[in-house]
Write a protein that holds these residues in place. Sequence first.
Motif, PDB file in Angstrom:
ATOM      1  N   UNK C  25       0.821  -1.210   0.000  1.00  0.00           N
ATOM      2  CA  UNK C  25       0.000   0.000   0.000  1.00  0.00           C
ATOM      3  C   UNK C  25       0.853   1.257   0.000  1.00  0.00           C
ATOM      4  N   UNK C  26       1.993   1.200   0.685  1.00  0.00           N
ATOM      5  CA  UNK C  26       2.869   2.373   0.716  1.00  0.00           C
ATOM      6  C   UNK C  26       3.451   2.672  -0.667  1.00  0.00           C
ATOM      7  N   UNK C  27       3.779   1.607  -1.409  1.00  0.00           N
ATOM      8  CA  UNK C  27       4.277   1.811  -2.769  1.00  0.00           C
ATOM      9  C   UNK C  27       3.180   2.395  -3.662  1.00  0.00           C
ATOM     10  N   UNK C  28       1.977   1.864  -3.508  1.00  0.00           N
ATOM     11  CA  UNK C  28       0.868   2.379  -4.313  1.00  0.00           C
ATOM     12  C   UNK C  28       0.590   3.838  -3.975  1.00  0.00           C
ATOM     13  N   UNK C  29       0.671   4.181  -2.681  1.00  0.00           N
ATOM     14  CA  UNK C  29       0.443   5.575  -2.274  1.00  0.00           C
ATOM     15  C   UNK C  29       1.445   6.511  -2.952  1.00  0.00           C
ATOM     16  N   UNK C  30       2.721   6.103  -2.971  1.00  0.00           N
ATOM     17  CA  UNK C  30       3.735   6.949  -3.624  1.00  0.00           C
ATOM     18  C   UNK C  30       3.401   7.175  -5.096  1.00  0.00           C
ATOM     19  N   UNK C  31       3.015   6.099  -5.785  1.00  0.00           N
ATOM     20  CA  UNK C  31       2.673   6.240  -7.209  1.00  0.00           C
ATOM     21  C   UNK C  31       1.378   7.024  -7.414  1.00  0.00           C
ATOM     22  N   UNK C  32       0.480   6.907  -6.433  1.00  0.00           N
ATOM     23  CA  UNK C  32      -0.812   7.606  -6.554  1.00  0.00           C
ATOM     24  C   UNK C  32      -0.638   9.118  -6.457  1.00  0.00           C
ATOM     25  N   UNK C  33       0.314   9.536  -5.623  1.00  0.00           N
ATOM     26  CA  UNK C  33       0.552  10.980  -5.474  1.00  0.00           C
ATOM     27  C   UNK C  33       0.882  11.639  -6.817  1.00  0.00           C
ATOM     28  N   UNK C  34       1.523  10.847  -7.695  1.00  0.00           N
ATOM     29  CA  UNK C  34       1.952  11.393  -8.984  1.00  0.00           C
ATOM     30  C   UNK C  34       0.807  11.562  -9.982  1.00  0.00           C
ATOM     31  N   UNK C  35      -0.309  10.909  -9.744  1.00  0.00           N
ATOM     32  CA  UNK C  35      -1.386  10.992 -10.741  1.00  0.00           C
ATOM     33  C   UNK C  35      -2.497  11.967 -10.335  1.00  0.00           C
ATOM     34  N   UNK C  36      -2.390  12.517  -9.129  1.00  0.00           N
ATOM     35  CA  UNK C  36      -3.437  13.450  -8.668  1.00  0.00           C
ATOM     36  C   UNK C  36      -3.541  14.663  -9.594  1.00  0.00           C
ATOM     37  N   UNK C 151      -2.624   8.857 -15.600  1.00  0.00           N
ATOM     38  CA  UNK C 151      -3.719   8.961 -14.618  1.00  0.00           C
ATOM     39  C   UNK C 151      -4.072   7.628 -13.973  1.00  0.00           C
ATOM     40  N   UNK C 152      -3.266   6.604 -14.190  1.00  0.00           N
ATOM     41  CA  UNK C 152      -3.461   5.356 -13.454  1.00  0.00           C
ATOM     42  C   UNK C 152      -2.149   4.987 -12.770  1.00  0.00           C
ATOM     43  N   UNK C 153      -2.269   4.327 -11.627  1.00  0.00           N
ATOM     44  CA  UNK C 153      -1.067   3.931 -10.876  1.00  0.00           C
ATOM     45  C   UNK C 153      -1.250   2.535 -10.306  1.00  0.00           C
ATOM     46  N   UNK C 154      -0.137   1.834 -10.177  1.00  0.00           N
ATOM     47  CA  UNK C 154      -0.135   0.494  -9.582  1.00  0.00           C
ATOM     48  C   UNK C 154       0.989   0.435  -8.554  1.00  0.00           C
TER      49      UNK C 154
END
Lengths: 181, 181, 181, 181
Positions: C25-36, C151-154
């Motif tokens: 989840x922490x890795x996904x959170x980091x990648x998610x920040x980039x797509x906001x 706009x998508x992250x994994x």
Amino acid sequence: MKRHKSTSFALLIIDMINDFQFKHGDMLLEHTKLIIDPILTLKKQMKEQGFPIIYVNDHYDLWQADFDKIIDRCKNDGNASLIERIKPQQDEFFLIKPKHSAFYGTALNTLLKRLKVETLIITGIAGNICVLFTANDAYMREYQLWIPEDCIASASEADNNYALKMMDHVLKASIRKSGDK
Amino acid sequence: MKRHKSTSFALLIIDMINDFQFKHGDMLLEHTKLIIDPILTLKKQMKEQGFPIIYVNDHYDLWQADFDKIIDRCKNDGNASLIERIKPQQDEFFLIKPKHSAFYGTALNTLLKRLKVETLIITGIAGNICVLFTANDAYMREYQLWIPEDCIASASEADNNYALKMMDHVLKASIRKSGDK
Amino acid sequence: MKRHKSTSFALLIIDMINDFQFKHGDMLLEHTKLIIDPILTLKKQMKEQGFPIIYVNDHYDLWQADFDKIIDRCKNDGNASLIERIKPQQDEFFLIKPKHSAFYGTALNTLLKRLKVETLIITGIAGNICVLFTANDAYMREYQLWIPEDCIASASEADNNYALKMMDHVLKASIRKSGDK
Amino acid sequence: MKRHKSTSFALLIIDMINDFQFKHGDMLLEHTKLIIDPILTLKKQMKEQGFPIIYVNDHYDLWQADFDKIIDRCKNDGNASLIERIKPQQDEFFLIKPKHSAFYGTALNTLLKRLKVETLIITGIAGNICVLFTANDAYMREYQLWIPEDCIASASEADNNYALKMMDHVLKASIRKSGDK
């Protein structure tokens, strides 16, 4: 196969009646030839233990509940002997599907409930398309999954491996060879 | 039938391959005999205008995409001539259904979208069960409905009339005779 | 975005209200920040052109149609500012989903038909799970797909890339950056 | 209520958050007032025994998972006190539905499986529309049905009686008063 007390199994055979007339179809055909024997062996073992065999297959735009017609439509020089070996027998179930997933637009879920199936063993082609999307639909409906890795095939080995990895990590499937009971 | 510019029709024929072996089956059979001619006439007219004919039928617990088997399973002294007249032809679609509604566990919705159908003409039996519940599923999927009242039958006339009334009031179906275009 | 005459678009935002409390989840959170930022920019553009914005989000086992509760349930130190920026506004649609696909057990398909949507733009997380399986369900229902790749992250970049490749090859999606109209 | 060893119950409350702004809505409102007390008594008893309460309600074209908004949208002089009494509590489930059936476009089936529900007790309005079509969808999914006849209402008594008769004969529902355990 270990049969847990409260668990019933079904063997799903997906899209093995196939004309292979599409991009990379020749590559998929080569890989498919390698999974016929393992599927037939597994099918024999399952039937001996009284578990149901369920074919779910594309209907090749015929929209007619007639498996013989689908077989006629698919047969060609490349796949004739393969189809002859793998085609469903009179005491097996067969359903047609209009799209990738064996659950979409079919009576599969109703049949599985009728048979009180809790664990689905999914085999067939293509591993990274119809098998993967069927597995996700099964997971969303809360079936346990076993994917015998020698019983699914994809156009490329990389695709097949990624599909196996996804079904392992994301869909909690048990990934092991058909001989590993 | 008036063909509105942006509207395409399909004729649905529900559960007419039937063994009538259930409570009040004899009453339903008598009423069913009266709707064969109107359905066949309507079917002929529809085909002449190029509209699709779609059979959706119970599979009598065979769970096999094989209409001939279903016909064999259903035929008996009471219904043999009826089945012979109404059974689907090679250029018509036929799907099997596991439950009351022709949409539940079938590819019907996908087929209708492929054919760009907007108005469903529903015929068959029983009017107050499979026809009614198919009509509601069609309504929820936003199809227009025409129920030719001389082409559906139920065990009792009262049941048939209430079903017609419900499809009229609740499902906004057009209820009129098959000859009233 | 080019707006073709007979085509209407909708922007789907999947599972962005997320607690990230799971493996990787922490890795996904980091990648998610980039797509906001790309999602918010795209959303603004879509709204200016009158296209609908549709959030479909996991309900965190609340089984209650109450987005505020879901937001309360998800917020933590790691994601609070992210959620504050991305959360749905009063003039946007939001639906809850119980499983991977945004179509499974939701009114999404009915909403899309009501809005006459033909092309779905799918954004959110995780790219190789809920986005991928939503995309396949959209494909089976015959929507056109555009996946803005920024706009998508994994959890991992490899997973994200394979998902993009699959949506490109298997689901005929258009894969391009959100700025490439 | 007898609780059979392997059977679990859930109470469904359908469309009771209602604006009654439609044809014969005033008649339905009058009949609905009579079922509030029986439903509230039954709900209290069910909760005492630990059974789940599940509201499934029309969303009044809001397409937003927000029950408070739906309540705001529905309240008027005629129904305000009724809504105040019947509205869901914090420890109850509530889902929105876009069409007649509580199963169509909702997570109801997934929730019922999660709760291991086998018997559905259906209450609410209108008896011959949303209750009847929900009951058929439940029947097709093989739930047992109990319809407490003093807990459903329709615009006319005749409609209500026919719906009860259909659920009895066609859907094998148990039809008895809420006090007859």
